[in-house]
Write a protein that holds these residues in place. Structure first.
Motif, PDB file in Angstrom:
ATOM      1  N   GLY A   1       0.785  -1.227   0.000  1.00  0.00           N
ATOM      2  CA  GLY A   1       0.000   0.000   0.000  1.00  0.00           C
ATOM      3  C   GLY A   1       0.813   1.271   0.000  1.00  0.00           C
ATOM      4  O   GLY A   1       0.277   2.362   0.200  1.00  0.00           O
ATOM      5  N   LYS A   2       2.116   1.157  -0.239  1.00  0.00           N
ATOM      6  CA  LYS A   2       2.970   2.346  -0.274  1.00  0.00           C
ATOM      7  C   LYS A   2       2.873   3.063  -1.610  1.00  0.00           C
ATOM      8  O   LYS A   2       3.263   4.224  -1.726  1.00  0.00           O
ATOM      9  N   LEU A   3       2.386   2.374  -2.636  1.00  0.00           N
ATOM     10  CA  LEU A   3       2.149   2.958  -3.953  1.00  0.00           C
ATOM     11  C   LEU A   3       0.712   2.691  -4.362  1.00  0.00           C
ATOM     12  O   LEU A   3       0.142   1.650  -4.014  1.00  0.00           O
ATOM     13  N   ASP A   4       0.128   3.610  -5.123  1.00  0.00           N
ATOM     14  CA  ASP A   4      -1.236   3.415  -5.603  1.00  0.00           C
ATOM     15  C   ASP A   4      -1.271   2.640  -6.914  1.00  0.00           C
ATOM     16  O   ASP A   4      -2.138   1.782  -7.119  1.00  0.00           O
ATOM     17  N   ILE A   5      -0.319   2.938  -7.800  1.00  0.00           N
ATOM     18  CA  ILE A   5      -0.322   2.322  -9.121  1.00  0.00           C
ATOM     19  C   ILE A   5       1.087   2.441  -9.701  1.00  0.00           C
ATOM     20  O   ILE A   5       1.857   3.317  -9.302  1.00  0.00           O
ATOM     21  N   ALA A   6       1.430   1.542 -10.620  1.00  0.00           N
ATOM     22  CA  ALA A   6       2.756   1.573 -11.227  1.00  0.00           C
ATOM     23  C   ALA A   6       2.634   1.193 -12.703  1.00  0.00           C
ATOM     24  O   ALA A   6       1.777   0.381 -13.072  1.00  0.00           O
ATOM     25  N   ILE A   7       3.498   1.768 -13.545  1.00  0.00           N
ATOM     26  CA  ILE A   7       3.414   1.581 -14.997  1.00  0.00           C
ATOM     27  C   ILE A   7       4.742   1.050 -15.520  1.00  0.00           C
ATOM     28  O   ILE A   7       5.805   1.608 -15.237  1.00  0.00           O
ATOM     29  N   ASN A   8       4.675  -0.030 -16.310  1.00  0.00           N
ATOM     30  CA  ASN A   8       5.892  -0.606 -16.884  1.00  0.00           C
ATOM     31  C   ASN A   8       5.507  -1.567 -18.003  1.00  0.00           C
ATOM     32  O   ASN A   8       4.339  -1.730 -18.330  1.00  0.00           O
ATOM     33  N   TYR A   9       6.523  -2.225 -18.555  1.00  0.00           N
ATOM     34  CA  TYR A   9       6.302  -3.287 -19.527  1.00  0.00           C
ATOM     35  C   TYR A   9       5.656  -4.497 -18.850  1.00  0.00           C
ATOM     36  O   TYR A   9       5.434  -4.521 -17.639  1.00  0.00           O
ATOM     37  N   ASP A  10       5.427  -5.538 -19.650  1.00  0.00           N
ATOM     38  CA  ASP A  10       4.855  -6.785 -19.152  1.00  0.00           C
ATOM     39  C   ASP A  10       5.898  -7.565 -18.355  1.00  0.00           C
ATOM     40  O   ASP A  10       7.071  -7.612 -18.719  1.00  0.00           O
ATOM     41  N   TYR A  11       5.467  -8.172 -17.262  1.00  0.00           N
ATOM     42  CA  TYR A  11       6.322  -9.024 -16.440  1.00  0.00           C
ATOM     43  C   TYR A  11       5.786 -10.451 -16.467  1.00  0.00           C
ATOM     44  O   TYR A  11       4.573 -10.667 -16.428  1.00  0.00           O
ATOM     45  N   ASP A  12       6.700 -11.409 -16.521  1.00  0.00           N
ATOM     46  CA  ASP A  12       6.298 -12.814 -16.548  1.00  0.00           C
ATOM     47  C   ASP A  12       5.693 -13.256 -15.226  1.00  0.00           C
ATOM     48  O   ASP A  12       4.716 -14.002 -15.192  1.00  0.00           O
ATOM     49  N   LYS A  13       6.284 -12.812 -14.136  1.00  0.00           N
ATOM     50  CA  LYS A  13       5.840 -13.259 -12.819  1.00  0.00           C
ATOM     51  C   LYS A  13       5.413 -12.056 -11.983  1.00  0.00           C
ATOM     52  O   LYS A  13       6.226 -11.214 -11.645  1.00  0.00           O
ATOM     53  N   VAL A  14       4.116 -12.032 -11.672  1.00  0.00           N
ATOM     54  CA  VAL A  14       3.560 -10.965 -10.842  1.00  0.00           C
ATOM     55  C   VAL A  14       2.739 -11.613  -9.738  1.00  0.00           C
ATOM     56  O   VAL A  14       2.019 -12.582  -9.964  1.00  0.00           O
ATOM     57  N   SER A  15       2.833 -11.085  -8.518  1.00  0.00           N
ATOM     58  CA  SER A  15       2.095 -11.627  -7.391  1.00  0.00           C
ATOM     59  C   SER A  15       0.593 -11.692  -7.690  1.00  0.00           C
ATOM     60  O   SER A  15       0.032 -10.807  -8.346  1.00  0.00           O
ATOM     61  N   LYS A  16      -0.050 -12.727  -7.185  1.00  0.00           N
ATOM     62  CA  LYS A  16      -1.495 -12.877  -7.360  1.00  0.00           C
ATOM     63  C   LYS A  16      -2.273 -11.776  -6.645  1.00  0.00           C
ATOM     64  O   LYS A  16      -3.463 -11.592  -6.909  1.00  0.00           O
ATOM     65  N   GLU A  17      -1.593 -11.053  -5.750  1.00  0.00           N
ATOM     66  CA  GLU A  17      -2.255  -9.948  -5.062  1.00  0.00           C
ATOM     67  C   GLU A  17      -2.413  -8.724  -5.950  1.00  0.00           C
ATOM     68  O   GLU A  17      -3.160  -7.805  -5.621  1.00  0.00           O
ATOM     69  N   LEU A  18      -1.711  -8.725  -7.099  1.00  0.00           N
ATOM     70  CA  LEU A  18      -1.720  -7.558  -7.978  1.00  0.00           C
ATOM     71  C   LEU A  18      -2.483  -7.828  -9.265  1.00  0.00           C
ATOM     72  O   LEU A  18      -2.516  -8.952  -9.764  1.00  0.00           O
ATOM     73  N   LEU A  19      -3.062  -6.784  -9.798  1.00  0.00           N
ATOM     74  CA  LEU A  19      -3.728  -6.824 -11.104  1.00  0.00           C
ATOM     75  C   LEU A  19      -2.838  -6.142 -12.128  1.00  0.00           C
ATOM     76  O   LEU A  19      -2.128  -5.188 -11.819  1.00  0.00           O
ATOM     77  N   ALA A  20      -2.890  -6.632 -13.365  1.00  0.00           N
ATOM     78  CA  ALA A  20      -2.152  -6.015 -14.467  1.00  0.00           C
ATOM     79  C   ALA A  20      -3.159  -5.636 -15.553  1.00  0.00           C
ATOM     80  O   ALA A  20      -3.903  -6.482 -16.042  1.00  0.00           O
ATOM     81  N   SER A  21      -3.176  -4.366 -15.906  1.00  0.00           N
ATOM     82  CA  SER A  21      -4.117  -3.872 -16.913  1.00  0.00           C
ATOM     83  C   SER A  21      -3.341  -3.366 -18.129  1.00  0.00           C
ATOM     84  O   SER A  21      -2.486  -2.484 -18.008  1.00  0.00           O
ATOM     85  N   ASN A  22      -3.625  -3.938 -19.303  1.00  0.00           N
ATOM     86  CA  ASN A  22      -2.932  -3.552 -20.535  1.00  0.00           C
ATOM     87  C   ASN A  22      -3.451  -2.192 -20.997  1.00  0.00           C
ATOM     88  O   ASN A  22      -4.624  -2.044 -21.336  1.00  0.00           O
ATOM     89  N   LEU A  23      -2.565  -1.204 -21.013  1.00  0.00           N
ATOM     90  CA  LEU A  23      -2.970   0.157 -21.366  1.00  0.00           C
ATOM     91  C   LEU A  23      -2.841   0.429 -22.856  1.00  0.00           C
ATOM     92  O   LEU A  23      -3.727   1.013 -23.470  1.00  0.00           O
ATOM     93  N   MET A  24      -1.718   0.014 -23.441  1.00  0.00           N
ATOM     94  CA  MET A  24      -1.478   0.237 -24.862  1.00  0.00           C
ATOM     95  C   MET A  24      -0.235  -0.546 -25.275  1.00  0.00           C
ATOM     96  O   MET A  24       0.429  -1.169 -24.444  1.00  0.00           O
ATOM     97  N   THR A  25       0.090  -0.500 -26.558  1.00  0.00           N
ATOM     98  CA  THR A  25       1.291  -1.173 -27.073  1.00  0.00           C
ATOM     99  C   THR A  25       2.153  -0.158 -27.815  1.00  0.00           C
ATOM    100  O   THR A  25       1.646   0.641 -28.610  1.00  0.00           O
ATOM    101  N   VAL A  26       3.452  -0.189 -27.529  1.00  0.00           N
ATOM    102  CA  VAL A  26       4.385   0.712 -28.205  1.00  0.00           C
ATOM    103  C   VAL A  26       5.288  -0.112 -29.123  1.00  0.00           C
ATOM    104  O   VAL A  26       5.376  -1.331 -29.007  1.00  0.00           O
ATOM    105  N   THR A  27       5.951   0.567 -30.045  1.00  0.00           N
ATOM    106  CA  THR A  27       6.846  -0.113 -30.982  1.00  0.00           C
ATOM    107  C   THR A  27       8.289   0.310 -30.731  1.00  0.00           C
ATOM    108  O   THR A  27       8.564   1.401 -30.233  1.00  0.00           O
ATOM    109  N   GLY A  28       9.207  -0.574 -31.080  1.00  0.00           N
ATOM    110  CA  GLY A  28      10.620  -0.303 -30.877  1.00  0.00           C
ATOM    111  C   GLY A  28      11.190   0.631 -31.928  1.00  0.00           C
ATOM    112  O   GLY A  28      10.719   0.675 -33.071  1.00  0.00           O
TER     113      GLY A  28
END
Length: 308
Positions: A147-174
């Protein structure tokens, strides 16, 4: 008759108990709860008397939970999260009525393009919010859980705790960022065009800390290359490529228009995918929280605006 542990318990003590079980440190718990350490000690003593268990034992680096304490924390956590969601839910959510601190962690490649626009938009829509932006770190997921952070933004991670939700915002290109007078003059290039030049790699803690993804692609293609510089700081990379022939593998989020001495080269890699989804991460307890729904949409809109 057995003691009714629920009816006789001050429920405020349960929040203190959960924070202590997460931090295992009296000072850190007091900082999160905005109370003094003596107040935490007093609450812990009440909890010990109530449950007839030591709950936390002092060790060299802080506190260690007893087996009973660990089981209790695991069992009550979902119920307090559910209660929090119910109490915080509002059918008439208005950002302008928010009066709180929002803590958001951004990966460096997102921080570069989003920080100013995010501050401006939140100041516009929620003028009474105190916005705090943090660089993504190896402890970001843990801070979301605690609870020290409200939300965080990054690339996709293979392993994320079941306590967290991951919402796909958009896709960028290299793409690749180089200085204006770089010897490579193409607007669209292949990895083979960069053979012989050193690359400057952005470190995203916990995502590519020990490797350069661009280097892995080049290695897969048998292209001779060398990683000349790595940093967690985008500005350090920008400074280096402005004064050398190094190239900076980046994404379409990079705000090239803000740097007159830099230009972007799009990449053509045949069948090698160059799409990178951007995700927001937040705790399960915020799944139906209108605040997080608003934040997700706001950040998505700003990322789409920055994407070019």
């Amino acid at each position: 008759m057995a003691k009714d542990l629920f009816a006789t318990l001050d429920l405020n003590l349960l929040r203190t108990f959960l924070i202590l079980s997460q931090e295992l440190n009296m000072r850190k718990a007091s900082e999160r709860l905005f109370v003094s350490q003596p107040a935490i000690s007093q609450a812990l003593q009440k909890l010990r008397n109530h449950f007839d268990d030591e709950l936390f034992i002092k060790v060299h680096h802080g506190l260690k939970a007893t087996p009973f304490s660990e089981e209790l924390a695991e069992n009550i956590h979902p119920y307090l999260d559910g209660l929090s969601s119910i109490l915080n839910k509002s059918e008439n959510f208005q950002p302008s009525e928010l009066q709180q601190t929002l803590k958001i962690a951004l990966a460096p490649q997102v921080l570069t393009c989003l920080s100013g626009a995010l501050f401006h938009e939140i100041r516009e829509q929620a003028p009474n919010v105190d916005l705090q932006l943090f660089n993504w770190s190896i402890s970001t997921f843990d801070e979301l859980i605690k609870g020290k952070l409200d939300i965080a933004i990054n690339y996709d991670y293979d392993k994320v705790s079941k306590e967290l939700l991951a919402s796909n915002l958009m896709t960028v290109t290299g793409c690749v960022i180089i200085r204006n007078d770089h010897p490579i003059k193409k607007h669209v290039a292949t990895p083979y065009d960069f053979e012989g030049y050193e690359l400057a790699s952005l470190i995203i803690p916990g995502w590519n800390s020990n490797k350069s993804l661009a280097s892995e692609v080049l290695q897969h293609l048998d292209i001779e290359h060398k990683v000349g510089f790595r940093s967690e700081l985008p500005m350090a990379l920008i400074d280096v490529i402005q004064h050398t022939d190094m190239y900076f593998p980046s994404t379409s989020l990079f705000p090239t228009h803000q740097y007159s001495g830099l230009r972007r080269i799009d990449l053509s890699l045949g069948d090698i995918p160059l799409n990178y989804p951007i995700y927001s991460y937040y705790h399960q307890r915020h799944k139906k929280n209108p605040l997080h729904t608003w934040l997700n949409q706001l950040i998505t809109d700003l990322l789409l605006e920055a994407h070019h």
